[in-house]
Scaffold this motif. Sequence first.
Motif, PDB file in Angstrom:
ATOM      1  N   ASP A 178       0.823  -1.207   0.000  1.00 10.85           N
ATOM      2  CA  ASP A 178       0.000   0.000   0.000  1.00 10.85           C
ATOM      3  C   ASP A 178       0.860   1.262   0.000  1.00 10.85           C
ATOM      4  OD1 ASP A 178      -2.194  -1.638  -0.003  1.00 10.85           O
ATOM      5  OD2 ASP A 178      -2.654  -1.387   2.135  1.00 10.85           O
ATOM      6  N   TRP A 179       2.008   1.216   0.695  1.00  7.20           N
ATOM      7  CA  TRP A 179       2.910   2.380   0.723  1.00  7.20           C
ATOM      8  C   TRP A 179       3.499   2.634  -0.655  1.00  7.20           C
ATOM      9  CZ3 TRP A 179       8.040   3.445  -0.210  1.00  7.20           C
ATOM     10  CH2 TRP A 179       8.544   4.643   0.312  1.00  7.20           C
ATOM     11  N   HIS A 183       3.020   6.083  -2.732  1.00  5.85           N
ATOM     12  CA  HIS A 183       4.159   6.982  -2.912  1.00  5.85           C
ATOM     13  C   HIS A 183       4.866   6.849  -4.257  1.00  5.85           C
ATOM     14  CE1 HIS A 183       3.659   7.044   1.486  1.00  5.85           C
ATOM     15  NE2 HIS A 183       4.245   8.226   1.442  1.00  5.85           N
ATOM     16  N   HIS A 184       4.631   5.768  -4.987  1.00  5.53           N
ATOM     17  CA  HIS A 184       5.396   5.558  -6.218  1.00  5.53           C
ATOM     18  C   HIS A 184       4.535   5.229  -7.445  1.00  5.53           C
ATOM     19  CE1 HIS A 184       9.345   5.770  -4.298  1.00  5.53           C
ATOM     20  NE2 HIS A 184       8.804   5.114  -3.283  1.00  5.53           N
ATOM     21  N   THR A 185       3.698   4.233  -7.356  1.00  4.80           N
ATOM     22  CA  THR A 185       3.004   3.788  -8.572  1.00  4.80           C
ATOM     23  C   THR A 185       1.654   4.449  -8.767  1.00  4.80           C
ATOM     24  OG1 THR A 185       1.936   1.912  -7.458  1.00  4.80           O
ATOM     25  CG2 THR A 185       4.133   1.538  -8.370  1.00  4.80           C
ATOM     26  N   HIS A 186       1.042   4.919  -7.670  1.00  6.16           N
ATOM     27  CA  HIS A 186      -0.283   5.544  -7.724  1.00  6.16           C
ATOM     28  C   HIS A 186      -1.330   4.634  -8.358  1.00  6.16           C
ATOM     29  CE1 HIS A 186       1.773   9.098  -6.358  1.00  6.16           C
ATOM     30  NE2 HIS A 186       2.571   9.048  -7.410  1.00  6.16           N
ATOM     31  N   GLU A 192       7.307  -6.464  -9.942  1.00  8.37           N
ATOM     32  CA  GLU A 192       8.523  -5.789 -10.400  1.00  8.37           C
ATOM     33  C   GLU A 192       8.774  -4.490  -9.634  1.00  8.37           C
ATOM     34  OE1 GLU A 192       9.834  -5.503 -14.745  1.00  8.37           O
ATOM     35  OE2 GLU A 192       9.222  -3.431 -14.322  1.00  8.37           O
ATOM     36  N   ASP A 193       7.712  -3.894  -9.105  1.00  6.97           N
ATOM     37  CA  ASP A 193       7.869  -2.660  -8.339  1.00  6.97           C
ATOM     38  C   ASP A 193       8.580  -2.894  -7.016  1.00  6.97           C
ATOM     39  OD1 ASP A 193       6.542  -0.775 -10.113  1.00  6.97           O
ATOM     40  OD2 ASP A 193       4.711  -1.890  -9.676  1.00  6.97           O
ATOM     41  N   GLY A 199      12.992  -1.410  -7.240  1.00  3.60           N
ATOM     42  CA  GLY A 199      12.172  -2.030  -6.210  1.00  3.60           C
ATOM     43  C   GLY A 199      12.912  -2.129  -4.891  1.00  3.60           C
ATOM     44  N   PHE A 200      14.192  -2.489  -4.946  1.00  2.00           N
ATOM     45  CA  PHE A 200      15.012  -2.555  -3.744  1.00  2.00           C
ATOM     46  C   PHE A 200      15.076  -1.181  -3.077  1.00  2.00           C
ATOM     47  CE2 PHE A 200      19.457  -3.842  -2.015  1.00  2.00           C
ATOM     48  CZ  PHE A 200      18.891  -4.222  -0.806  1.00  2.00           C
ATOM     49  N   GLU A 201      15.185  -0.138  -3.909  1.00  2.00           N
ATOM     50  CA  GLU A 201      15.208   1.220  -3.371  1.00  2.00           C
ATOM     51  C   GLU A 201      13.896   1.542  -2.643  1.00  2.00           C
ATOM     52  OE1 GLU A 201      18.023   2.892  -7.032  1.00  2.00           O
ATOM     53  OE2 GLU A 201      15.929   3.516  -6.851  1.00  2.00           O
ATOM     54  N   ARG A 202      12.774   1.102  -3.222  1.00  2.00           N
ATOM     55  CA  ARG A 202      11.471   1.374  -2.609  1.00  2.00           C
ATOM     56  C   ARG A 202      11.294   0.602  -1.304  1.00  2.00           C
ATOM     57  NH1 ARG A 202       8.270   0.898  -8.383  1.00  2.00           N
ATOM     58  NH2 ARG A 202       8.762   3.008  -9.116  1.00  2.00           N
TER      59      ARG A 202
END
Length: 324
Positions: A178-179, A183-186, A192-193, A199-202
Amino acid sequence: MPHATLAVVADIGGTNTRVALAHGTAVDTASIRRFRNAEHGGIDPILRAYLAETGAAPQAACVDMAGPVRDGVGTLTNLPWRVDQAALREATGAQTVSVLNDLQAQGVAVGHLGDAGLSTLIAAPVSAPEQPRLVVNMGTGLNAQPVFKRRGMTLVPPAEAGHVSIPVQSADELRLRDWVAEHHTHTTPGLEDLLSGRGFERVYAWCCAEEGETVALPASEIFAAFQAGEARAVRAARIVVRLLGRYTGDLALITLPFGGIYLVGGVIRHLGPHLETLGFTQAFRDKGRFAPFMEQFAVHVVSDDYAALTGCAVHLDELLRERA
């Protein structure tokens, strides 16, 4: 005939394209040249420049690329390049030409890699060479493809398996999903995200957010923090590896790759030595009453940096053998 055939093979990456000559299935590593993609408008001028430099006149040509390929035509995901067989034939003068997805090339290669290019993560009994294999790539993106061997031809059906839904199994993973969506994909994120370089960064950013901090680091710095034992980086790596193990186990039950599973990609190469301690095997075999069944699948980590070029060479060799 195929072993006497001179071929030119190319592997288009996100930043560089590598080109080499191959004799049958063997890539001449001394012939490998790297070209910066930003300095060229496509693969065709790169191949022309390479062949002019080497003076080679190949009979066959194969290019692999990061992007979907259909009917011999492909468009790269991260470059405005179009690759098609007709243009390759004109650029190289080769009679036999082919365009592969980069993971297809890896799939063709895995049966031809030496021990130096592989490390075994999970051992299992050796099976017949005709048994299916599975290749899982985690790098800039995520994808997986089965590999079949039939009558001397390696078949790697195309797939976009990185965009499946995230297999959430805990409250933590639900919060993470959900985060990332917020914050990223909307939108609803795909696997893959989470399982890729970005993805590792997220996942790391979420681990920091869980502690009330806003931190955005590139994957390279997160890897360095992980190796230094930084707690949030270790937590992020453990989440990523367990999701990877679960994903790989799900695909193993779908494809039954008794010929082995091969993990490839830049993120895999960084995490490879730590996959066991981070929980890959446990997550891979966590299939309830089918857990003992999972012990039949060997898992290997591919470290051969030229595997895609080998795959291109093997693919052309098989095509020529089939037509001979």
